[in-house]
Enzyme design. Structure first.
Site, mmCIF file in Angstrom:
data_model
loop_
_atom_site.group_PDB
_atom_site.id
_atom_site.type_symbol
_atom_site.label_atom_id
_atom_site.label_comp_id
_atom_site.label_asym_id
_atom_site.label_seq_id
_atom_site.Cartn_x
_atom_site.Cartn_y
_atom_site.Cartn_z
ATOM 1 N N THR A 189 0.867 -1.185 0.000
ATOM 2 C CA THR A 189 0.000 0.000 0.000
ATOM 3 C C THR A 189 0.902 1.232 0.000
ATOM 4 O O THR A 189 2.068 1.163 0.418
ATOM 5 C CB THR A 189 -0.903 0.048 1.245
ATOM 6 O OG1 THR A 189 -0.069 0.175 2.386
ATOM 7 C CG2 THR A 189 -1.748 -1.202 1.371
ATOM 8 N N GLU A 334 -5.560 -3.612 -1.492
ATOM 9 C CA GLU A 334 -6.028 -4.866 -0.901
ATOM 10 C C GLU A 334 -7.135 -5.531 -1.725
ATOM 11 O O GLU A 334 -7.449 -6.696 -1.533
ATOM 12 C CB GLU A 334 -6.582 -4.595 0.512
ATOM 13 C CG GLU A 334 -5.559 -4.148 1.541
ATOM 14 C CD GLU A 334 -5.269 -2.645 1.519
ATOM 15 O OE1 GLU A 334 -5.480 -1.999 0.475
ATOM 16 O OE2 GLU A 334 -4.819 -2.113 2.553
ATOM 17 N N LYS A 442 -14.563 14.711 13.905
ATOM 18 C CA LYS A 442 -15.650 14.502 14.842
ATOM 19 C C LYS A 442 -15.820 15.773 15.670
ATOM 20 O O LYS A 442 -14.967 16.118 16.472
ATOM 21 C CB LYS A 442 -15.382 13.289 15.724
ATOM 22 C CG LYS A 442 -16.656 12.562 16.054
ATOM 23 C CD LYS A 442 -16.405 11.127 16.450
ATOM 24 C CE LYS A 442 -17.757 10.405 16.496
ATOM 25 N NZ LYS A 442 -17.690 9.091 17.045
ATOM 26 N N TRP A 447 -20.097 13.475 13.116
ATOM 27 C CA TRP A 447 -19.142 13.423 12.028
ATOM 28 C C TRP A 447 -19.409 14.518 11.003
ATOM 29 O O TRP A 447 -20.551 14.755 10.625
ATOM 30 C CB TRP A 447 -19.232 12.077 11.288
ATOM 31 C CG TRP A 447 -18.547 10.970 12.012
ATOM 32 C CD1 TRP A 447 -17.673 11.103 13.044
ATOM 33 C CD2 TRP A 447 -18.673 9.579 11.753
ATOM 34 N NE1 TRP A 447 -17.242 9.872 13.448
ATOM 35 C CE2 TRP A 447 -17.842 8.918 12.673
ATOM 36 C CE3 TRP A 447 -19.390 8.819 10.836
ATOM 37 C CZ2 TRP A 447 -17.719 7.540 12.707
ATOM 38 C CZ3 TRP A 447 -19.263 7.450 10.868
ATOM 39 C CH2 TRP A 447 -18.434 6.806 11.793
HETATM 40 P P1 ADP Z 1 -3.268 3.906 0.604
HETATM 41 O O1 ADP Z 1 -4.197 3.286 1.609
HETATM 42 O O2 ADP Z 1 -1.881 3.909 1.043
HETATM 43 O O3 ADP Z 1 -3.762 5.247 0.063
HETATM 44 P P2 ADP Z 1 -4.380 2.614 -1.679
HETATM 45 O O4 ADP Z 1 -3.935 3.279 -2.879
HETATM 46 O O5 ADP Z 1 -4.602 1.177 -1.692
HETATM 47 O O6 ADP Z 1 -3.303 2.922 -0.614
HETATM 48 O O7 ADP Z 1 -5.668 3.398 -1.241
HETATM 49 C C1 ADP Z 1 -6.943 2.861 -1.054
HETATM 50 C C2 ADP Z 1 -7.796 3.931 -0.467
HETATM 51 O O8 ADP Z 1 -7.974 5.012 -1.395
HETATM 52 C C3 ADP Z 1 -9.193 3.514 -0.139
HETATM 53 O O9 ADP Z 1 -9.252 2.825 1.092
HETATM 54 C C4 ADP Z 1 -9.908 4.858 -0.081
HETATM 55 O O10 ADP Z 1 -9.677 5.516 1.144
HETATM 56 C C5 ADP Z 1 -9.211 5.647 -1.158
HETATM 57 N N1 ADP Z 1 -10.036 5.636 -2.381
HETATM 58 C C6 ADP Z 1 -9.857 4.897 -3.483
HETATM 59 N N2 ADP Z 1 -10.799 5.192 -4.414
HETATM 60 C C7 ADP Z 1 -11.606 6.136 -3.883
HETATM 61 C C8 ADP Z 1 -12.772 6.849 -4.326
HETATM 62 N N3 ADP Z 1 -13.292 6.677 -5.531
HETATM 63 N N4 ADP Z 1 -13.326 7.734 -3.461
HETATM 64 C C9 ADP Z 1 -12.814 7.942 -2.235
HETATM 65 N N5 ADP Z 1 -11.721 7.308 -1.771
HETATM 66 C C10 ADP Z 1 -11.121 6.417 -2.572
#
Ligand code: ADP
Length: 547
Positions: A189, A334, A442, A447
């Site tokens: 990640t 993931e 919060k 929220w």
């Molecule tokens: P990291 O967690 O390090 O950023 P990732 O690239 O795997 O690595 O990120 C996944 C996260 O990106 C998701 O859990 C979410 O928070 C965010 N995310 C991905 N696509 C979207 C979307 N369309 N809208 C909002 N958040 C998103």
């Protein structure tokens, strides 16, 4: 009863075989400073066999990790295909992470070989001495032949030119039978909210994910498409675009390191790109450029956007001013990553359509999701109840690497992955996220969605970008701070922006602290880096106005 069907494993090797035999004349194009270099899938098939022989000669004969430190280009695709097809494990290193994180990741994954782009040698030279398990380095790309390799050689690691290794190797390879549940690739990640965590994909999960990405209600890819993955291949498998292109025979147009709007638009036009994928910040930059230059993007059929929330204002501007249809997708490293895509249900039009397209999308086939409240109780799928999103499915990881990694056990329970994303789910399986749990604001026990505030702010004509974070408050625990990038020459005040938000938000949800900044800090993959914003505020580096 036992089925009578043949038991043919779903593997990356099948994709490589398919594309090189059935679509041998379709090209993979890589951008160069003044044009492009081109290679067919047929040629890539033969080069993959040669690369496999070369890697075997370097001792890659089981599930050794073959890492890449590369831009999106044809050579990267060759490693993407070859390492898994020969039974080894592709490991994409994120070239934009802090060096200490890359070192941690390469050592944690125990990389054996690294294929590196010559254009990235200045960064890589500093990293190689810190890699404990790497024995071989292959230097790729047009600049490799002229590159000074002495710093790499001084480490004692075997260093070869990628092209020489390919040329010297036999053009056929006895591809082994590979179990579809074995490891094909690994990716960490990007560490937006903590230390990078490793995910190990299986052949089966990558194959199923490619089908999901290529499906009609996702990107609808075919051999008629010309696909430009701007999203890096070192992050979340470039959203599965490379393997999905191999599955469908779609042409790939690789931007290499030319990721600024001007060369990207030039490439889109020259190669008549039909489909592309990038994070919102990149599309926002492209929008600014095409607005200014009145560039023609009519060849594009559809673009995908995700990685962070995609403002409806961005989608509308691209569609209404440039005819570019953008679709939002949600996913995580993931989840392979694409898990949901925001096509509205049939029959939905007008403003309602934008409601759906502003959501994180509808769950794809084989994905399951639920929303879980504070007490661990599943909440109704009513599009309103807000809690943590949990997912499961055959393309969702069941643990981080290694499987017994104690630190991360709490992310998984009863076969579900806790996503760390907060939002709702409706009865049709559409996800609407309001925040990441670590970014939640919060205030007085309630929220406030930073994502909703950001989207509304970015819909203001004077705002280029906006990121909202929670800052400590004695009375309310936390209050929203809006950091805003204004268009050049704009003199908009916090009061005016507050008034703009007041139409759609309750008074207690409105930011009362404002900072105008030159640009929003971004992570290695172009997301807003809220950790950095909160730190800048805590360190007193922001010029904060109260309104
Ligand atoms: P990291 O967690 O390090 O950023 P990732 O690239 O795997 O690595 O990120 C996944 C996260 O990106 C998701 O859990 C979410 O928070 C965010 N995310 C991905 N696509 C979207 C979307 N369309 N809208 C909002 N958040 C998103």
């Amino acid at each position: 009863m036992k089925s009578t069907m043949q038991d043919v494993p779903l593997t990356i090797g099948r994709l490589l075989e398919h594309v090189s035999i059935v679509h041998p004349d379709i090209e993979v194009v890589t951008a160069t400073p003044d044009g492009s270099r081109r290679r067919t899938y047929g040629e890539i098939g033969e080069r993959a066999a040669r690369l496999a022989n070369a890697l075997r000669g370097m001792g890659v004969d089981a599930d050794q990790r073959v890492a890449t430190f590369m831009w999106n280009n044809a050579e990267h695709l060759e490693v993407y295909a070859t390492a898994p097809a020969m039974g080894a494990v592709l490991h994409t290193l994120n070239i934009r992470l802090f060096p200490e994180q890359v070192t941690y990741i390469a050592n944690h994954a125990e990389d054996h070989v690294v294929v590196v782009d010559a254009s990235l040698l200045p960064a890589f030279e500093k990293l190689l001495p810190t890699f404990r398990t790497v024995r071989h380095v292959l230097v790729a790309g047009p600049e490799a032949a002229e590159a000074d390799l002495s710093a790499l050689q001084a480490t004692g690691v075997d260093v070869q030119l990628y092209e020489n290794a390919i040329e010297a190797a036999e053009p056929t390879f006895a591809w082994p039978a590979v179990d579809e549940t074995s490891a094909a690739a690994m990716c960490y990640t990007s560490g937006t909210t903590g230390n990078p965590k490793g995910v190990v994909y299986s052949h089966r999960s990558a194959y199923l994910h490619s089908m999901a990405v290529a499906m009609g209600d996702s990107l609808a890819l075919t051999a008629y498409d010309r696909v430009l993955p701007i999203v890096p291949m070192f992050h979340a498998n470039a959203w599965g675009l490379p393997y999905a292109a191999m599955m469908t025979g779609a042409m790939l147009v690789m931007p290499d390191r030319w990721l600024q709007p001007e060369p990207l638009v030039r490439l889109i036009q020259a190669e008549k790109v039909t489909v592309s994928g990038a994070v919102p910040t990149i599309w926002n930059d492209i929008l600014g450029y095409v607005d200014e230059h009145h560039s023609d993007l009519s060849m594009i059929r559809q673009v995908a956007c995700g990685g962070s929330a995609v403002p409806v204002s961005l989608q509308r501007a691209l569609q209404e001013r440039h005819g570019v249809k953008m679709i939002q997708a949600w996913g995580m490293t993931e989840t392979s990553p694409v898990a949901s895509v925001s096509w509205p249900p049939p029959g939905v039009e007008g403003e309602d359509e934008w409601q759906y397209r502003g959501s994180q999308g509808r769950l794809g086939a084989s994905m399951q999701a639920r929303i879980v409240g504070d007490a661990g109780i599943e909440l109704p799928r009513d599009g309103e109840s807000v809690g943590e999103l949990e997912v499961r499915g055959p393309r969702v990881t069941g643990s981080y690497y290694p499987e017994d990694d104690a630190e991360s056990q709490e992310k998984f329970h009863d076969g579900w992955l806790r996503t760390g994303d907060v939002g709702s789910l409706d009865r049709l399986g559409y996800i609407k996220l309001s925040d990441r749990s670590k970014d939640v604001i919060k205030s007085g026990g309630e929220w406030i969605s930073s994502v909703d505030l950001e989207n509304a702010l970015m819909a203001h004509p004077d705002v280029v970008e906006a990121a909202v974070v929670g800052i400590p408050d004695e009375k309310w625990d936390e209050r929203p701070l809006a950091t805003v990038v204004l268009r050049d020459g704009a003199t908009t005040t916090p009061e005016q922006l507050r008034a703009h938000l007041a139409d759609t938000f309750a008074k207690w949800q409105l930011p009362d602290a404002w900072a105008f900044i030159a640009e929003v800090p971004r992570t290695s993959v172009g997301k807003f880096d809220k950790k950095v914003i909160r730190k800048s505020f805590a360190d007193g580096e922001l010029d904060v106005a109260r309104a």
